[in-house]
Motif scaffolding. Structure first.
Motif, mmCIF file in Angstrom:
data_model
loop_
_atom_site.group_PDB
_atom_site.id
_atom_site.type_symbol
_atom_site.label_atom_id
_atom_site.label_comp_id
_atom_site.label_asym_id
_atom_site.label_seq_id
_atom_site.Cartn_x
_atom_site.Cartn_y
_atom_site.Cartn_z
ATOM 1 N N ILE A 182 0.873 -1.172 0.000
ATOM 2 C CA ILE A 182 0.000 0.000 0.000
ATOM 3 C C ILE A 182 0.908 1.219 0.000
ATOM 4 O O ILE A 182 1.748 1.382 0.901
ATOM 5 C CB ILE A 182 -0.907 0.014 1.244
ATOM 6 C CG1 ILE A 182 -1.778 -1.250 1.283
ATOM 7 C CG2 ILE A 182 -1.780 1.269 1.268
ATOM 8 C CD1 ILE A 182 -2.457 -1.479 2.610
ATOM 9 N N THR A 183 0.773 2.087 -0.988
ATOM 10 C CA THR A 183 1.676 3.235 -1.115
ATOM 11 C C THR A 183 0.916 4.545 -0.915
ATOM 12 O O THR A 183 -0.289 4.637 -1.136
ATOM 13 C CB THR A 183 2.357 3.245 -2.495
ATOM 14 O OG1 THR A 183 1.354 3.275 -3.517
ATOM 15 C CG2 THR A 183 3.208 1.997 -2.685
ATOM 16 N N GLY A 184 1.674 5.539 -0.469
ATOM 17 C CA GLY A 184 1.095 6.871 -0.302
ATOM 18 C C GLY A 184 0.125 6.999 0.846
ATOM 19 O O GLY A 184 -0.682 7.943 0.883
ATOM 20 N N LYS A 185 0.190 6.079 1.802
ATOM 21 C CA LYS A 185 -0.732 6.093 2.935
ATOM 22 C C LYS A 185 0.031 5.834 4.238
ATOM 23 O O LYS A 185 1.081 5.187 4.260
ATOM 24 C CB LYS A 185 -1.798 5.005 2.781
ATOM 25 C CG LYS A 185 -2.673 5.135 1.535
ATOM 26 C CD LYS A 185 -3.690 6.245 1.685
ATOM 27 C CE LYS A 185 -4.640 6.300 0.497
ATOM 28 N NZ LYS A 185 -5.657 7.390 0.640
ATOM 29 N N VAL A 186 -0.538 6.328 5.341
ATOM 30 C CA VAL A 186 -0.038 6.016 6.674
ATOM 31 C C VAL A 186 -1.229 5.681 7.554
ATOM 32 O O VAL A 186 -2.361 6.093 7.286
ATOM 33 C CB VAL A 186 0.753 7.192 7.299
ATOM 34 C CG1 VAL A 186 2.016 7.465 6.529
ATOM 35 C CG2 VAL A 186 -0.112 8.435 7.392
ATOM 36 N N TRP A 187 -0.939 4.905 8.611
ATOM 37 C CA TRP A 187 -1.989 4.600 9.598
ATOM 38 C C TRP A 187 -1.423 4.821 10.985
ATOM 39 O O TRP A 187 -0.334 4.330 11.312
ATOM 40 C CB TRP A 187 -2.456 3.153 9.469
ATOM 41 C CG TRP A 187 -3.545 2.797 10.459
ATOM 42 C CD1 TRP A 187 -4.833 3.246 10.443
ATOM 43 C CD2 TRP A 187 -3.441 1.923 11.577
ATOM 44 N NE1 TRP A 187 -5.547 2.709 11.499
ATOM 45 C CE2 TRP A 187 -4.717 1.891 12.213
ATOM 46 C CE3 TRP A 187 -2.406 1.162 12.125
ATOM 47 C CZ2 TRP A 187 -4.970 1.131 13.354
ATOM 48 C CZ3 TRP A 187 -2.648 0.399 13.266
ATOM 49 C CH2 TRP A 187 -3.920 0.391 13.861
ATOM 50 N N VAL A 188 -2.166 5.550 11.784
ATOM 51 C CA VAL A 188 -1.815 5.766 13.182
ATOM 52 C C VAL A 188 -2.706 4.867 14.017
ATOM 53 O O VAL A 188 -3.928 4.853 13.837
ATOM 54 C CB VAL A 188 -2.016 7.241 13.586
ATOM 55 C CG1 VAL A 188 -1.734 7.429 15.079
ATOM 56 C CG2 VAL A 188 -1.131 8.141 12.744
ATOM 57 N N ARG A 189 -2.091 4.096 14.921
ATOM 58 C CA ARG A 189 -2.862 3.159 15.721
ATOM 59 C C ARG A 189 -4.030 3.880 16.400
ATOM 60 O O ARG A 189 -3.846 4.905 17.043
ATOM 61 C CB ARG A 189 -1.978 2.488 16.764
ATOM 62 C CG ARG A 189 -2.704 1.404 17.545
ATOM 63 C CD ARG A 189 -1.809 0.709 18.552
ATOM 64 N NE ARG A 189 -0.796 -0.114 17.931
ATOM 65 C CZ ARG A 189 -0.279 -1.211 18.492
ATOM 66 N NH1 ARG A 189 -0.691 -1.605 19.687
ATOM 67 N NH2 ARG A 189 0.652 -1.915 17.881
ATOM 68 N N GLY A 190 -5.197 3.299 16.237
ATOM 69 C CA GLY A 190 -6.404 3.884 16.805
ATOM 70 C C GLY A 190 -7.255 4.589 15.778
ATOM 71 O O GLY A 190 -8.480 4.730 15.957
#
Length: 399
Positions: free
Chosen positions: A317-325
């Motif tokens: 998955i490119t160009g994305k970030v996920w922050v826990r929660g």
């Protein structure tokens, strides 16, 4: 692998595995199959004997002391000590006390527990671990960590007590290995998902690295006998074959591994309610890393690594970030590639679980508690893919 119905039923009773996965036609008892059945029967009997050994030891102690139940050792998230110690530490007062505690907490069967403070020596009548279902275990680095410390301690001091404890630990690892080469999470067996072949938390790989070092017999492992080295190499060879056999095929193409696999069908299996039978990006990283570290890898291993790299490339998955929660992914053109922790078998769709057993295709559908309490995405594959770029030049794919 297929087992006769009689043996499958016995395994269901002892392992609590689904009958539908375990049962095979009753007429499958050919000579070769009979030999396989005998291996599994021996394995289960040995597990039962060692479980009784551990249980009887505690039962005898608490009866002698007039206790109603075992005393509990101190709980800690890790083991209470730093495993990476310099040689002089093992000769220091602190080092000797810690190693004495580790020796005292080795179970009669030969292993160690997790989440138990191993800087404090076990007292008579005390359980060998703080978590009843994990005594002993290979989970969270247990047993493999203690074995590494014992090797360093013996190398530093020459104290035979460390050598003897190491030999007992090695025997437990050999005893715990399934006839097909995998290891359960806990041994002696305790049932449920703990009996699955476990890649989660790098369990399989931790044992494989340890066996590799023992088989080489170098450095801190120079004291290992030729016979032990040979047994370690044989065990390692079986584990490598198991890893190859459990790499999941989808439409005939090798992909990666599950977090845990059924020991009979070798297919990915469900563990906790939110840990589905699936392909897993994070746990598979360690297996690929181990394979790339092998000297003179076989053609099968080489193809396995290339296939896994292909899968990672196809699922990133490119160009994305996920922050826990968070309930959503955020755009970030500079973010490194990431992967969902779990992918649906067959479709390669990211999937997310919850404590009620529900499976979702969006992380936002998962309860807030599980979004905050579990790592649903990983960037760790980037490290091995960087290594892979160099490795692939040395070991190109067969044409």
């Amino acid at each position: 692998m297929h087992l006769s119905l009689k043996l499958a039923l016995a395994l269901v009773a002892l392992c609590q595995l689904p009958l539908a996965l375990a049962a095979a036609p009753a007429n499958s008892a050919a000579p070769a199959q009979a030999a396989v059945d005998a291996q599994w029967q021996t394995y289960m009997a040995r597990s039962d004997e060692l479980r009784k050994l551990d249980d009887n030891f505690i039962r005898t102690e608490i009866k002698r002391l007039g206790l109603k139940k075992p005393l509990q050792p101190a709980y800690t998230k890790e083991f209470g000590f730093e495993p990476n110690q310099p040689t002089p530490w093992f000769k220091s007062a602190e080092g000797k006390a810690t190693m004495a505690a580790i020796l005292s907490l080795q179970t009669p069967s030969g292993g160690w527990s997790k989440r138990t403070d191993m800087t404090k020596a076990r007292q008579p009548g005390m359980a060998f671990g703080s978590e009843k279902g994990y005594i002993p275990t290979f989970d969270n680095g247990a047993t493999s960590t203690q074995m590494t410390l014992l090797a360093k301690a013996y190398s530093a001091t020459g104290d035979k007590a460390y050598q003897d404890a190491f030999a007992r630990g090695l025997q437990l690892i050999l005893n715990a290995q399934y006839p097909n080469g995998g290891w359960p999470q806990n041994y002696p067996l305790v049932g449920d998902y703990h009996n699955y072949i476990t890649y989660n938390d790098s369990l399989m790989v931790n044992l494989m690295f340890l066996l590799r070092d023992i088989a080489k017999g170098e450095g801190d492992y120079a004291f290992v006998s030729p016979a032990q080295r040979q047994l370690a190499q044989q065990s390692l060879d079986q584990a490598i074959q198991c890893a190859l056999n459990t790499q999941v095929l989808v439409n005939g193409k090798a992909t990666v591994w599950g977090a845990q696999h059924d020991p009979l069908t070798l297919m990915p299996a469900k563990a906790r309610a939110y840990e589905m039978a699936s392909l897993t990006s994070a746990e598979s990283v360690w297996m690929v890393e181990f394979f790339m570290g092998l000297e003179n890898p076989s053609a099968e291993v080489i193809e396995s690594v290339h296939a896994a790299a292909d899968w990672y490339d196809a699922t990133k998955i490119t160009g994305k970030v996920w922050v826990r929660g968070d309930a959503d992914l955020k755009d970030d053109p500079n973010a490194p590639p990431m992967w969902s922790r779990f992918y649906e078998l067959g479709s390669n769709k990211p999937i997310f679980g919850d404590r009620d057993g529900a499976i979702h295709y969006e992380v936002g559908k998962v309860s807030k508690e599980r979004r905050e309490g579990y790592a649903w995405y990983a960037t760790s594959p980037n490290k091995i893919l960087k290594h892979y770029a160099k490795w692939a030049k040395k070991y190109p794919r067969a044409q």
